[in-house]
Motif scaffolding. Structure first.
Motif, PDB file in Angstrom:
ATOM      1  N   LYS A  28     -10.523  11.426  -3.585  1.00  0.00           N
ATOM      2  CA  LYS A  28      -9.103  11.355  -3.205  1.00  0.00           C
ATOM      3  C   LYS A  28      -8.196  11.265  -4.434  1.00  0.00           C
ATOM      4  CE  LYS A  28      -7.981   9.018   0.557  1.00  0.00           C
ATOM      5  NZ  LYS A  28      -7.867   7.934   1.566  1.00  0.00           N
ATOM      6  N   VAL A  29      -8.614  10.442  -5.406  1.00  0.00           N
ATOM      7  CA  VAL A  29      -7.812  10.310  -6.627  1.00  0.00           C
ATOM      8  C   VAL A  29      -7.887  11.594  -7.442  1.00  0.00           C
ATOM      9  CG1 VAL A  29      -7.508   9.020  -8.774  1.00  0.00           C
ATOM     10  CG2 VAL A  29      -8.141   7.807  -6.683  1.00  0.00           C
ATOM     11  N   ASP A  30      -9.069  12.213  -7.481  1.00  0.00           N
ATOM     12  CA  ASP A  30      -9.256  13.447  -8.240  1.00  0.00           C
ATOM     13  C   ASP A  30      -8.388  14.576  -7.703  1.00  0.00           C
ATOM     14  OD1 ASP A  30     -10.471  14.998 -10.255  1.00  0.00           O
ATOM     15  OD2 ASP A  30     -11.935  15.804  -8.849  1.00  0.00           O
TER      16      ASP A  30
ATOM     17  N   ARG B 239      -8.059  -0.209  -7.403  1.00  0.00           N
ATOM     18  CA  ARG B 239      -6.799  -0.604  -8.047  1.00  0.00           C
ATOM     19  C   ARG B 239      -5.833   0.569  -8.152  1.00  0.00           C
ATOM     20  NH1 ARG B 239      -8.083  -3.298 -13.448  1.00  0.00           N
ATOM     21  NH2 ARG B 239      -9.030  -4.783 -11.975  1.00  0.00           N
ATOM     22  N   ILE B 240      -6.326   1.728  -8.604  1.00  0.00           N
ATOM     23  CA  ILE B 240      -5.440   2.890  -8.735  1.00  0.00           C
ATOM     24  C   ILE B 240      -5.002   3.392  -7.358  1.00  0.00           C
ATOM     25  CG2 ILE B 240      -7.313   4.605  -8.827  1.00  0.00           C
ATOM     26  CD1 ILE B 240      -4.000   4.752 -10.794  1.00  0.00           C
ATOM     27  N   CYS B 241      -5.878   3.250  -6.353  1.00  0.00           N
ATOM     28  CA  CYS B 241      -5.508   3.655  -4.994  1.00  0.00           C
ATOM     29  C   CYS B 241      -4.381   2.774  -4.458  1.00  0.00           C
ATOM     30  CB  CYS B 241      -6.718   3.597  -4.066  1.00  0.00           C
ATOM     31  SG  CYS B 241      -7.875   4.963  -4.306  1.00  0.00           S
ATOM     32  N   ARG B 242      -4.468   1.462  -4.707  1.00  0.00           N
ATOM     33  CA  ARG B 242      -3.394   0.572  -4.266  1.00  0.00           C
ATOM     34  C   ARG B 242      -2.094   0.888  -5.009  1.00  0.00           C
ATOM     35  NH1 ARG B 242      -7.753  -3.304  -3.708  1.00  0.00           N
ATOM     36  NH2 ARG B 242      -7.579  -3.857  -5.920  1.00  0.00           N
ATOM     37  N   GLN B 243      -2.238   1.174  -6.286  1.00  0.00           N
ATOM     38  CA  GLN B 243      -1.063   1.503  -7.095  1.00  0.00           C
ATOM     39  C   GLN B 243      -0.357   2.752  -6.581  1.00  0.00           C
ATOM     40  OE1 GLN B 243      -1.922   1.805 -11.323  1.00  0.00           O
ATOM     41  NE2 GLN B 243      -0.212   3.225 -11.625  1.00  0.00           N
TER      42      GLN B 243
ATOM     43  N   ASN C 159      -0.690   3.946  -3.452  1.00  0.00           N
ATOM     44  CA  ASN C 159      -0.600   3.876  -1.991  1.00  0.00           C
ATOM     45  C   ASN C 159      -1.553   4.871  -1.308  1.00  0.00           C
ATOM     46  OD1 ASN C 159       1.414   1.817  -1.783  1.00  0.00           O
ATOM     47  ND2 ASN C 159       2.955   3.340  -2.389  1.00  0.00           N
ATOM     48  N   ILE C 160      -2.745   4.997  -1.863  1.00  0.00           N
ATOM     49  CA  ILE C 160      -3.793   5.823  -1.259  1.00  0.00           C
ATOM     50  C   ILE C 160      -4.624   4.931  -0.338  1.00  0.00           C
ATOM     51  CG2 ILE C 160      -5.885   7.179  -1.711  1.00  0.00           C
ATOM     52  CD1 ILE C 160      -4.645   7.983  -4.397  1.00  0.00           C
ATOM     53  N   PHE C 161      -4.810   5.351   0.892  1.00  0.00           N
ATOM     54  CA  PHE C 161      -5.497   4.533   1.889  1.00  0.00           C
ATOM     55  C   PHE C 161      -6.943   4.255   1.466  1.00  0.00           C
ATOM     56  CE2 PHE C 161      -8.105   4.214   5.772  1.00  0.00           C
ATOM     57  CZ  PHE C 161      -7.523   3.080   6.333  1.00  0.00           C
ATOM     58  N   ILE C 162      -7.364   2.990   1.598  1.00  0.00           N
ATOM     59  CA  ILE C 162      -8.726   2.562   1.284  1.00  0.00           C
ATOM     60  C   ILE C 162      -9.413   2.159   2.589  1.00  0.00           C
ATOM     61  CG2 ILE C 162     -10.177   0.952  -0.004  1.00  0.00           C
ATOM     62  CD1 ILE C 162      -7.795   0.548  -1.922  1.00  0.00           C
ATOM     63  N   PRO C 163     -10.370   2.933   3.080  1.00  0.00           N
ATOM     64  CA  PRO C 163     -11.035   2.589   4.344  1.00  0.00           C
ATOM     65  C   PRO C 163     -11.908   1.341   4.201  1.00  0.00           C
ATOM     66  CG  PRO C 163     -12.103   4.468   3.316  1.00  0.00           C
ATOM     67  CD  PRO C 163     -10.885   4.181   2.499  1.00  0.00           C
TER      68      PRO C 163
END
Length: 368
Positions: free
Chosen positions: A248-250, A223-227, A229-233
């Motif tokens: 990646k978030v860290d 959810r935070i990655c989508r928020q 715009n961090i790519f989710i493989p």
């Protein structure tokens, strides 16, 4: 106290009834000899004690020596001497070994599903692939990676465990064992313990996060990655994906990412603090969730390593001898050996039995 014979004590040992052994007049004698029960060691001990084994079969060495005139003091002296001889060799080599262990930069089983490499090879390669070329390609690719990961991780676990055991055995309250024997690594105040170096279990952490109302960690990370715009493989399994997205978030400098990581770490720290305040629940969890093939109900000393800045790096603490020595020695210096604190009762669902044993737990928390 009871006064059992060898056969009775041996039966209790095989049936994981350590309390009954420890309450016997010769129970500790039995366990100390059991901890050095390899035939070569017993032959050496008998020679030093001037005990004749010529007409005794190797399988009867243990019983014969247990029932012999040899005193408990002779047993203690021999074990301490043998340990010191072995320890001098390891001590002289320890700096080199720790340097080698520090060269390992990642702890990854390489897709071998923990330590079940053989089962992985048979189930996912031997029984599924028919093409000769395809299986050769897999050997050079994924399978080679699995073999490398399995071998390196096993190597790291083996040698770090020896270093940690030596930290315990060097303490004056700890009595060593000779060689590697199942169920006993050392004695503390004549209580036998099997050392288990481990980490806070991911499955329990997952359950506790949900009970706290946090929800599913992987779902939150997505959810935070989508928020942001961090790519989710899409080519990674859940466990690897969770670690990948966390990293990646860290590493993301944005305020939303910083707040997310701080909140997640805060929940995990609180869960570990709760376990530290009420260790019986975690001790039971470790016993009740052990692998069926290696099940036993021996007394255990759980060493729980947690790098609170990043739990995925907790494996690195196993080679940090200065940190480990300080914390372990401090704990051993202050141990009360209160039976009520050590008493552990757990239920083994596979056989629907309840077992009673003694266990201790030490949380080693590290944060930069």
């Amino acid at each position: 106290m009871t006064n059992l014979n060898f056969t009775q004590l041996d039966s209790l040992f095989r049936n994981n009834n350590f309390p009954a052994i420890e309450n016997d007049a010769r129970g500790i004698r039995f366990l100390k000899l059991r901890s050095m029960s390899r035939s070569e060691t017993l032959e050496d001990f008998a020679r030093e004690a001037d005990l004749n084994l010529n007409n005794i079969g190797k399988r009867d060495y243990f019983r014969f020596i247990f029932e012999s005139r040899i005193t408990n003091e002779q047993i203690n002296t021999y074990i301490n001497h043998k340990y010191e001889v072995e320890r001098v060799i390891r001590r002289n080599n320890e700096d080199y070994l720790i340097d080698q262990l520090n060269r390992m930069q990642s702890f990854d089983w390489g897709g071998s599903f923990g330590n079940s490499l053989e089962k992985n090879i048979v189930d996912n390669y031997v029984k599924k692939i028919q093409s000769y070329q395809a299986i050769n390609d897999e050997i050079e690719g994924a399978l080679l990676n699995s073999l490398r990961g399995y071998t390196l991780n096993s190597w790291y676990n083996h040698w770090t465990s020896i270093i940690i055991e030596d930290i315990f055995k060097d303490h004056p309250r700890v009595f060593p064992t000779v060689g590697l024997v199942k169920k006993i690594d050392f004695f503390i105040n004549d209580i036998p313990f099997d050392l288990k170096v481990t980490y806070f279990p991911e499955e329990l952490l997952k359950t506790k996060l949900q009970l706290r109302g946090y929800g599913n960690e992987l779902t939150k990370l997505k959810r935070i990655c989508r928020q942001l715009n961090i790519f989710i493989p899409s080519d990674m399994k859940d466990k690897a994906l969770k670690l990948h997205l966390f990293q990646k978030v860290d590493e993301d400098p944005r305020d939303e990412a910083r707040a997310f990581i701080s909140n997640l770490k805060g929940h995990k720290k609180a869960i570990i603090r709760e376990a530290e305040a009420n260790p019986l629940e975690l001790k039971r969890w470790f016993y009740e969730n052990q692998g069926e093939a290696r099940f036993d109900a021996s007394n255990r000393f759980f060493l729980v390593l947690t790098d609170e800045s990043d739990l995925s790096n907790s494996w690195r603490l196993k080679r940090n001898k200065v940190f480990l020595s300080q914390k372990i020695n401090e704990h051993l210096n202050n141990m009360t050996m209160n039976a009520n604190d050590l008493l552990t009762e757990f239920y083994w669902a596979k056989t629907q039995e309840t077992f009673t044993c003694l266990s201790d737990i030490l949380f080693l928390k590290y944060e930069d």
